[in-house]
Design a protein around this motif. Structure first.
Motif, PDB file in Angstrom:
ATOM      1  N   LEU A 291       9.389   5.664  -0.632  1.00 16.00           N
ATOM      2  CA  LEU A 291       9.697   4.308  -1.092  1.00 16.00           C
ATOM      3  C   LEU A 291       9.134   3.259  -0.140  1.00 16.00           C
ATOM      4  O   LEU A 291       8.670   2.206  -0.582  1.00 16.00           O
ATOM      5  N   SER A 292       9.132   3.540   1.152  1.00 15.80           N
ATOM      6  CA  SER A 292       8.564   2.605   2.120  1.00 15.80           C
ATOM      7  C   SER A 292       7.065   2.453   1.916  1.00 15.80           C
ATOM      8  O   SER A 292       6.535   1.341   1.957  1.00 15.80           O
ATOM      9  N   VAL A 293       6.370   3.545   1.668  1.00 18.69           N
ATOM     10  CA  VAL A 293       4.923   3.493   1.428  1.00 18.69           C
ATOM     11  C   VAL A 293       4.631   2.700   0.157  1.00 18.69           C
ATOM     12  O   VAL A 293       3.729   1.854   0.126  1.00 18.69           O
ATOM     13  N   VAL A 294       5.403   2.937  -0.891  1.00 15.74           N
ATOM     14  CA  VAL A 294       5.223   2.199  -2.141  1.00 15.74           C
ATOM     15  C   VAL A 294       5.452   0.708  -1.904  1.00 15.74           C
ATOM     16  O   VAL A 294       4.688  -0.134  -2.392  1.00 15.74           O
ATOM     17  N   ALA A 295       6.486   0.351  -1.146  1.00 13.40           N
ATOM     18  CA  ALA A 295       6.762  -1.054  -0.859  1.00 13.40           C
ATOM     19  C   ALA A 295       5.608  -1.699  -0.096  1.00 13.40           C
ATOM     20  O   ALA A 295       5.206  -2.826  -0.403  1.00 13.40           O
ATOM     21  N   VAL A 296       5.056  -0.988   0.876  1.00 17.37           N
ATOM     22  CA  VAL A 296       3.931  -1.517   1.646  1.00 17.37           C
ATOM     23  C   VAL A 296       2.717  -1.731   0.736  1.00 17.37           C
ATOM     24  O   VAL A 296       2.043  -2.756   0.804  1.00 17.37           O
ATOM     25  N   LEU A 297       2.455  -0.766  -0.142  1.00 11.36           N
ATOM     26  CA  LEU A 297       1.332  -0.908  -1.070  1.00 11.36           C
ATOM     27  C   LEU A 297       1.527  -2.107  -1.995  1.00 11.36           C
ATOM     28  O   LEU A 297       0.577  -2.852  -2.273  1.00 11.36           O
ATOM     29  N   LEU A 298       2.744  -2.307  -2.483  1.00  9.98           N
ATOM     30  CA  LEU A 298       3.018  -3.470  -3.343  1.00  9.98           C
ATOM     31  C   LEU A 298       2.806  -4.774  -2.583  1.00  9.98           C
ATOM     32  O   LEU A 298       2.257  -5.734  -3.140  1.00  9.98           O
ATOM     33  N   VAL A 299       3.192  -4.822  -1.333  1.00  4.18           N
ATOM     34  CA  VAL A 299       2.988  -6.029  -0.523  1.00  4.18           C
ATOM     35  C   VAL A 299       1.495  -6.279  -0.329  1.00  4.18           C
ATOM     36  O   VAL A 299       1.029  -7.415  -0.430  1.00  4.18           O
ATOM     37  N   ILE A 300       0.727  -5.231  -0.087  1.00  2.00           N
ATOM     38  CA  ILE A 300      -0.725  -5.388   0.083  1.00  2.00           C
ATOM     39  C   ILE A 300      -1.355  -5.919  -1.201  1.00  2.00           C
ATOM     40  O   ILE A 300      -2.191  -6.826  -1.170  1.00  2.00           O
ATOM     41  N   ILE A 301      -0.963  -5.373  -2.338  1.00  2.00           N
ATOM     42  CA  ILE A 301      -1.494  -5.847  -3.625  1.00  2.00           C
ATOM     43  C   ILE A 301      -1.127  -7.312  -3.835  1.00  2.00           C
ATOM     44  O   ILE A 301      -1.963  -8.119  -4.256  1.00  2.00           O
ATOM     45  N   LEU A 302       0.122  -7.673  -3.517  1.00  2.00           N
ATOM     46  CA  LEU A 302       0.552  -9.058  -3.655  1.00  2.00           C
ATOM     47  C   LEU A 302      -0.274  -9.969  -2.758  1.00  2.00           C
ATOM     48  O   LEU A 302      -0.713 -11.044  -3.176  1.00  2.00           O
ATOM     49  N   LEU A 303      -0.542  -9.549  -1.536  1.00  2.00           N
ATOM     50  CA  LEU A 303      -1.353 -10.354  -0.625  1.00  2.00           C
ATOM     51  C   LEU A 303      -2.779 -10.531  -1.147  1.00  2.00           C
ATOM     52  O   LEU A 303      -3.355 -11.608  -1.043  1.00  2.00           O
ATOM     53  N   LEU A 304      -3.340  -9.462  -1.703  1.00  2.00           N
ATOM     54  CA  LEU A 304      -4.689  -9.572  -2.264  1.00  2.00           C
ATOM     55  C   LEU A 304      -4.721 -10.548  -3.434  1.00  2.00           C
ATOM     56  O   LEU A 304      -5.652 -11.351  -3.556  1.00  2.00           O
ATOM     57  N   LEU A 305      -3.712 -10.488  -4.297  1.00  2.00           N
ATOM     58  CA  LEU A 305      -3.643 -11.430  -5.419  1.00  2.00           C
ATOM     59  C   LEU A 305      -3.513 -12.867  -4.928  1.00  2.00           C
ATOM     60  O   LEU A 305      -4.157 -13.773  -5.458  1.00  2.00           O
ATOM     61  N   LEU A 306      -2.692 -13.086  -3.916  1.00  2.00           N
ATOM     62  CA  LEU A 306      -2.542 -14.433  -3.358  1.00  2.00           C
ATOM     63  C   LEU A 306      -3.839 -14.913  -2.731  1.00  2.00           C
ATOM     64  O   LEU A 306      -4.197 -16.090  -2.862  1.00  2.00           O
ATOM     65  N   LEU A 307      -4.578 -14.034  -2.091  1.00  2.00           N
ATOM     66  CA  LEU A 307      -5.861 -14.398  -1.500  1.00  2.00           C
ATOM     67  C   LEU A 307      -6.864 -14.815  -2.576  1.00  2.00           C
ATOM     68  O   LEU A 307      -7.558 -15.817  -2.435  1.00  2.00           O
ATOM     69  N   VAL A 308      -6.922 -14.055  -3.662  1.00  2.00           N
ATOM     70  CA  VAL A 308      -7.826 -14.399  -4.763  1.00  2.00           C
ATOM     71  C   VAL A 308      -7.442 -15.753  -5.355  1.00  2.00           C
ATOM     72  O   VAL A 308      -8.304 -16.603  -5.606  1.00  2.00           O
ATOM     73  N   MET A 309      -6.151 -15.977  -5.567  1.00  2.00           N
ATOM     74  CA  MET A 309      -5.705 -17.260  -6.131  1.00  2.00           C
ATOM     75  C   MET A 309      -6.035 -18.405  -5.177  1.00  2.00           C
ATOM     76  O   MET A 309      -6.469 -19.482  -5.603  1.00  2.00           O
ATOM     77  N   TYR A 310      -5.869 -18.199  -3.884  1.00  2.00           N
ATOM     78  CA  TYR A 310      -6.161 -19.217  -2.893  1.00  2.00           C
ATOM     79  C   TYR A 310      -7.648 -19.566  -2.905  1.00  2.00           C
ATOM     80  O   TYR A 310      -8.032 -20.720  -2.885  1.00  2.00           O
ATOM     81  N   LYS A 311      -8.500 -18.534  -2.959  1.00  2.00           N
ATOM     82  CA  LYS A 311      -9.949 -18.775  -2.967  1.00  2.00           C
ATOM     83  C   LYS A 311     -10.368 -19.525  -4.232  1.00  2.00           C
ATOM     84  O   LYS A 311     -11.200 -20.421  -4.176  1.00  2.00           O
ATOM     85  N   ARG A 312      -9.807 -19.164  -5.372  1.00  2.00           N
ATOM     86  CA  ARG A 312     -10.136 -19.869  -6.625  1.00  2.00           C
ATOM     87  C   ARG A 312      -9.712 -21.328  -6.537  1.00  2.00           C
ATOM     88  O   ARG A 312     -10.426 -22.218  -6.970  1.00  2.00           O
TER      89      ARG A 312
END
Length: 190
Positions: free
Chosen positions: A148-169
């Motif tokens: 569950l900890s690994v899954v949570a970390v992966l979800l946070v990474i995906i969320l950060l990538l999405l926020l980065l894409v939105m920020y760049k746009r």
């Protein structure tokens, strides 16, 4: 602001995961590994394995000054506990408890200190029983918290990538005001 909050979450995730005891259920007369690991590599200066209800009567396993001390062990554990890896490579301070009986049921506490003073702890609830696990507990896995900890970390990474894409746009649109995003309703084909 968000990156610092995510960083705090990631730093405290291993600490909160280690507070929950790992649950092990074994049959009598088996050997069981009580797993524990130091948070970082380094020479182990102190290793204590205790059982909560026997804490004042002696240790399950005690290691200091580069050697184990059997004289500090509770009589019930003398000659029955050894390091899984005597070299303690990569911080592995797990012990093997041999020939368990129902009297070994309890909560075990691993405390390890490495050179530099870094300390880590782990709790293990060990149940030794002839019977099968009670209904509803068949799905319990010791590694569930880690998974569950690994899954949570992966979800946070995906969320950060999405926020980065939105920020760049958003910045791209702000830097080039003449830029117009394509209209999704237009059906014109070129």
């Amino acid at each position: 602001m968000l990156p610092s909050a995510v960083l705090c979450f990631l730093l405290f995730l291993p600490l909160s995961a280690s507070e929950e005891p790992e649950e092990l259920t074994v049959k009598p007369e088996q050997d069981v590994t009580l797993g524990c690991r130091a948070l970082s590599d380094g020479a182990v200066t102190l290793l204590e394995w205790n059982r909560r209800d026997l804490k004042d009567d002696g240790y399950v396993f005690f290691y200091r000054n580069q050697r184990a001390y059997e004289k500090y062990q509770h009589p019930r554990y003398r000659g029955r506990v050894e390091l899984r890896d005597p070299e303690m490579m990569h911080g592995d301070v797990s012990v093997v408890l041999k020939n368990v009986s129902v009297n070994d049921t309890g909560t075990y506490d691993c405390r390890v200190i490495i050179t530099g003073g870094n300390e880590s702890r782990k709790l293990i609830d060990l149940t030794v029983s002839d019977s099968d696990p009670p209904a509803g507990q068949e799905g319990r896995y010791p590694g569930l918290v880690v998974t569950l900890s690994v899954v949570a970390v992966l979800l946070v990474i995906i969320l950060l990538l999405l926020l980065l894409v939105m920020y760049k746009r958003h910045n791209c649109h702000r830097e080039n005001p003449s830029y117009k995003a394509p209209n999704p309703e237009s059906t014109e084909v070129t």
